[in-house]
Enzyme design. Structure first.
Site, PDB file in Angstrom:
ATOM      1  N   ARG A 275      -1.421   3.189  -3.326  1.00 49.50           N
ATOM      2  CA  ARG A 275      -0.626   3.070  -4.317  1.00 49.50           C
ATOM      3  C   ARG A 275      -1.626   2.588  -5.343  1.00 49.50           C
ATOM      4  NH1 ARG A 275       4.412   0.405  -5.121  1.00 49.50           N
ATOM      5  NH2 ARG A 275       3.258  -1.153  -4.248  1.00 49.50           N
TER       6      ARG A 275
ATOM      7  N   SER B 210      -3.512  -5.134   2.795  1.00 50.76           N
ATOM      8  CA  SER B 210      -2.662  -5.873   3.783  1.00 50.76           C
ATOM      9  C   SER B 210      -3.124  -5.939   5.376  1.00 50.76           C
ATOM     10  CB  SER B 210      -1.201  -5.349   3.580  1.00 50.76           C
ATOM     11  OG  SER B 210      -0.730  -5.354   2.060  1.00 50.76           O
TER      12      SER B 210
ATOM     13  N   ASP C  82       0.096  -8.510   1.337  1.00 54.02           N
ATOM     14  CA  ASP C  82       1.436  -8.033   0.723  1.00 54.02           C
ATOM     15  C   ASP C  82       2.554  -9.216   0.807  1.00 54.02           C
ATOM     16  OD1 ASP C  82       1.261  -7.538   3.543  1.00 54.02           O
ATOM     17  OD2 ASP C  82       2.173  -5.560   3.351  1.00 54.02           O
TER      18      ASP C  82
END
Ligand code: BGC
Length: 491
Positions: free
Chosen positions: A103, A168, A221
């Site tokens: 993203r 992450s 994250d």
């Protein structure tokens, strides 16, 4: 291919509730079938005593990890110090990798009220996850470049856009924007990265493409989730991810981080966020109630004997554990009359999303369960007992995951004595967001450990895009730390 860039809508608290099946109502076809189901109930149920024992063991693991590097719970200092008060402002980019999609997010913090974010999601093909690391990082840089074009983001000449990089995976951070990958998780295995700095790879890919972006912060994250939740709930003490993978971060007193020797850091700060990497808990297999179904999944995974707790909790794995249990019942001719569909015979075909639908199935004939088995997984027919047993197996696997998550969260709350005062925990991830009753199961587990006080003191909430907003906040904190307040350079 990418999804069109979309504003991220505010998330609402999960609504679907689990409709529990009472095992006594299952119309077993044989005593053998009944006994097999009872054995599964015994194996998968995490009693209150076991939950507490896991929590105790988890606290020991936390202390070991705070003392030295290389322990099972890595307890990684994030280099993020200082708390937020919701008045921070500025515009940043975030790049998020580690869930299902890649993203790119643009985040606008006004200093009051919720952040405004726009995001585009890009798929990550298997060949990129498991190929050469350089190709993966080049792909990421390309997507950031396309996003800047799509969003018509212009950069003033001679300046660069600050980007928070949510990567992450377990990274041993050496500064706010430097670190070394310890290992890959969640099905990634791109070669040449372990021991290397993901920021250097990404920055290099930007430079080669003349993309005016500076990687200002490297963020896990969970750390991003903690920061993002704190932006709106300043009493946030913990950020948790329950999604494709699982992990948690919390605020620790620096004097308790015995292994933290970096004198150059801001001596004024007395707290730092720790990325626990709790998915790796119990590599020793000392306390977790592993079944043969978990062992089978672990053996066949790309990272055997690693991320043992993650493989019992996270969304990437729950469907596969369930599939393993169902196959075993079929092989013993105790389910579907010993017949299997070609679909269910393949690894990873039983998605965790199906479990959510089955958990929420309240119809007397288990209609939603039937649809998944017959229309999605192509079973020719199923009878009601089959569906009742499938629903029970799903519940056992899902509830165990929530209770193990509770044990880890309880470990942090006891270690920090956080349960004694009012505090918020921000949780992000598809499992927490969509799996019915995951939140209530976690809170029930906490109440078993601490009593009813915890229900009034600790508020567990869905975090607002921790990986995007949190990365932006981290870039902001990094800039504050280095140069004083930042002036936004995105127009
Ligand atoms: C990674 C963590 C991450 C978690 C949730 C795990 O596999 O090791 O760094 O926080 O997944 O995304």
């Amino acid at each position: 291919m990418s999804e069109a860039s979309t504003p991220i809508a505010s998330k609402s608290v999960p609504k679907a509730q689990r409709h529990r099946i009472d095992p006594a109502t299952i119309e077993y076809t044989s005593e053998k079938q009944k006994n097999a189901v009872q054995a599964l109930i015994d194996e998968f149920t995490v009693s209150a005593d076991l939950l507490k024992a896991i929590k105790d063991n988890f606290i020991k693991g936390m202390n070991k990890g705070l003392e030295r590097d290389g322990e099972t719970l890595a307890m990684i200092p994030s280099h993020v110090m200082g708390r937020l008060d919701g008045t921070e402002s500025g515009s940043y980019l975030a790049l998020d990798i580690g869930g299902t999609n890649l993203r790119v997010v643009s985040v606008h913090l006004s200093g009051h009220g919720p952040p405004v974010t726009y995001q585009t999601k890009y798929p990550i093909e298997e060949r990129l996850k498991t190929g050469d690391a350089k190709a993966l990082f080049d792909y990421m840089a390309d997507k950031v470049g396309s996003f800047l074009d799509e969003q018509k983001i212009k950069v003033s000449p001679g300046t660069q856009i600050e980007l928070g990089f949510t990567f992450s995976f377990p990274v041993l951070q050496t500064s706010i924007n430097r670190g070394k990958l310890i290992k890959w998780t969640k099905g990634f295995s791109a070669s040449g990265m372990v021991g290397k700095d993901p920021v250097a790879y990404l920055q290099d890919a930007f430079t080669r493409r003349h993309i005016p972006v500076r990687v200002a912060a490297l963020v896990n994250d969970t750390v991003g989730t903690l920061l993002a939740h704190a932006y709106e709930h300043p009493d946030t003490a913990m950020g948790v991810i329950l999604g494709t993978g699982c992990n948690g971060a919390y605020i620790e007193r620096i004097n308790k981080i015995k292994k933290w020797k970096d004198a150059k850091e801001d001596v004024a700060a007395d707290e730092m966020i720790i990325n626990m990497e709790f998915g790796a808990f119990d590599k020793e297999r000392a306390i977790l109630p592993l079944t043969m179904f978990d062992n089978k999944l672990d053996r066949k995974s790309v990272n055997p004997n690693s991320q043992i707790l993650e493989k019992m909790i996270a969304g990437m794995y729950l469907g596969e554990i369930t599939r393993n249990v169902l196959l075993n019942l079929v092989d013993r001719r105790l389910l579907f009359q010993g017949q299997i569909s070609a679909d269910l015979n393949q690894m990873w075909t039983f998605e965790t999303a199906y479990m959510s639908a089955i958990e929420a199935d309240a119809s007397p004939t288990l209609h939603a369960t039937r649809k998944i088995l017959e229309s999605t997984l192509n079973f020719q027919s199923t009878d009601k007992v089959d569906r009742q047993i499938v629903k029970l197996v799903v519940e056992l696997v899902g509830r165990r995951a929530a209770r193990l998550s509770a044990a880890a969260i309880a470990g942090v709350l006891e270690h920090t004595e956080g349960w004694k005062k009012k505090a918020s925990i921000g949780i992000d991830g598809s499992l927490f967001e969509y799996y019915p009753s995951f939140d209530t199961d976690i809170m029930d587990g906490l109440v078993e450990v601490f009593g009813e006080t915890v229900r009034t003191n600790i508020s567990i909430g869905l975090a607002q895009d921790g990986s995007g907003v949190g990365a932006a906040l981290c870039a902001l904190l990094a800039a504050k730390h280095a140069n004083g307040p930042l002036t936004p350079n995105v127009v």
